[in-house]
Design an enzyme around this catalytic site. Structure first.
Site, mmCIF file in Angstrom:
data_model
loop_
_atom_site.group_PDB
_atom_site.id
_atom_site.type_symbol
_atom_site.label_atom_id
_atom_site.label_comp_id
_atom_site.label_asym_id
_atom_site.label_seq_id
_atom_site.Cartn_x
_atom_site.Cartn_y
_atom_site.Cartn_z
ATOM 1 N N ASP A 12 2.494 -4.424 36.299
ATOM 2 C CA ASP A 12 1.454 -4.605 35.280
ATOM 3 C C ASP A 12 0.254 -5.227 35.998
ATOM 4 O OD1 ASP A 12 -0.233 -5.516 33.311
ATOM 5 O OD2 ASP A 12 1.339 -6.480 32.129
ATOM 6 N N ILE A 13 -0.839 -4.504 36.053
ATOM 7 C CA ILE A 13 -1.988 -4.939 36.868
ATOM 8 C C ILE A 13 -2.548 -6.289 36.395
ATOM 9 C CG2 ILE A 13 -3.886 -3.809 35.606
ATOM 10 C CD1 ILE A 13 -4.891 -2.816 38.385
ATOM 11 N N ASP A 36 -7.134 -0.805 29.986
ATOM 12 C CA ASP A 36 -8.349 -1.503 29.542
ATOM 13 C C ASP A 36 -8.000 -2.543 28.463
ATOM 14 O OD1 ASP A 36 -11.059 -2.041 29.296
ATOM 15 O OD2 ASP A 36 -11.540 -0.199 28.211
#
Ligand code: AR6
Length: 173
Positions: A12-13, A36
């Site tokens: 998970d960025i 986003d």
């Protein structure tokens, strides 16, 4: 010889402690779904406030903001193209996002950067094709002497990870 690491990871960025994460945004920069939405939720409302001041971003470009409540110091908001079959300049627009992000990394003295797979979700860009474009532009910037020392290409599924890692191996890595 300078060693630069380019790594494909599954994560998970929003959890990554790097100098900058690269968001797959839309031209309003005011948030949306996918990565986003996750980035805006994790960064908190100050991110949206700064994005509102930026005043949008054209497709194929990117803008940098602070990371606020994220572990990452900065967010690079890149606006990828919507896939319309490949004859509307999508490849070049996607390449341009990666070039601009690497340029911003240079300008802001960023050592470590993590890219989301821009345009490959809601915008429908074919995944393998996007990986090839991303890696070509990342390696081009590194070959041209970018100061970046660590690049992560962040996948969100096992399938995407396998594909991306295979494409990286074709780049002699
Ligand atoms: N960490 C890492 N990767 C993720 C995460 C996460 N937390 N969540 C999703 N992905 P998308 P796009 C991956 O749809 O195609 C938004 O509404 C996902 O699996 O987020 O550029 C924007 O506001 C996929 O591989 O971005 C725009 O309107 C990749 O992120 C539009 O979607 C990109 O998928 C942009 O569409």
């Amino acid at each position: 010889m300078r060693i630069v690491m380019v790594e494909i990871i599954k994560d998970d960025i929003t959890t990554l402690k790097v100098d900058a994460i690269v968001n797959a945004a839309n031209h309003t920069l005011l948030g949306g779904g996918g990565v986003d939405g996750a980035i805006h939720r994790a960064a908190g409302p100050r991110l949206r406030a700064e994005c509102a001041m930026v005043g949008g971003c054209p497709t194929g470009s990117a803008k940098l903001t602070e990371g606020y409540d994220l572990p990452a110091r900065f967010v690079v908001h890149a606006v990828g193209p919507v896939w319309r079959g490949g004859d509307e300049g999508e490849d070049e627009l996607l390449a341009s996002c990666y070039r601009k992000a690497m340029q911003l990394a240079e300008e802001h003295r960023i050592d470590s950067i993590a890219f989301s797979c821009i345009s490959t979700g809601a915008y429908g860009f074919p995944f393998e094709r996007a990986c090839g474009i991303a890696l070509s532009e990342i390696f081009r910037a590194l070959d041209e002497g970018s100061r970046v020392k660590q690049v992560y290409c962040v996948c969100f599924s096992d399938d995407d990870f396998e594909i991306y890692d295979r494409i990286l191996s074709t780049f002699g890595q």
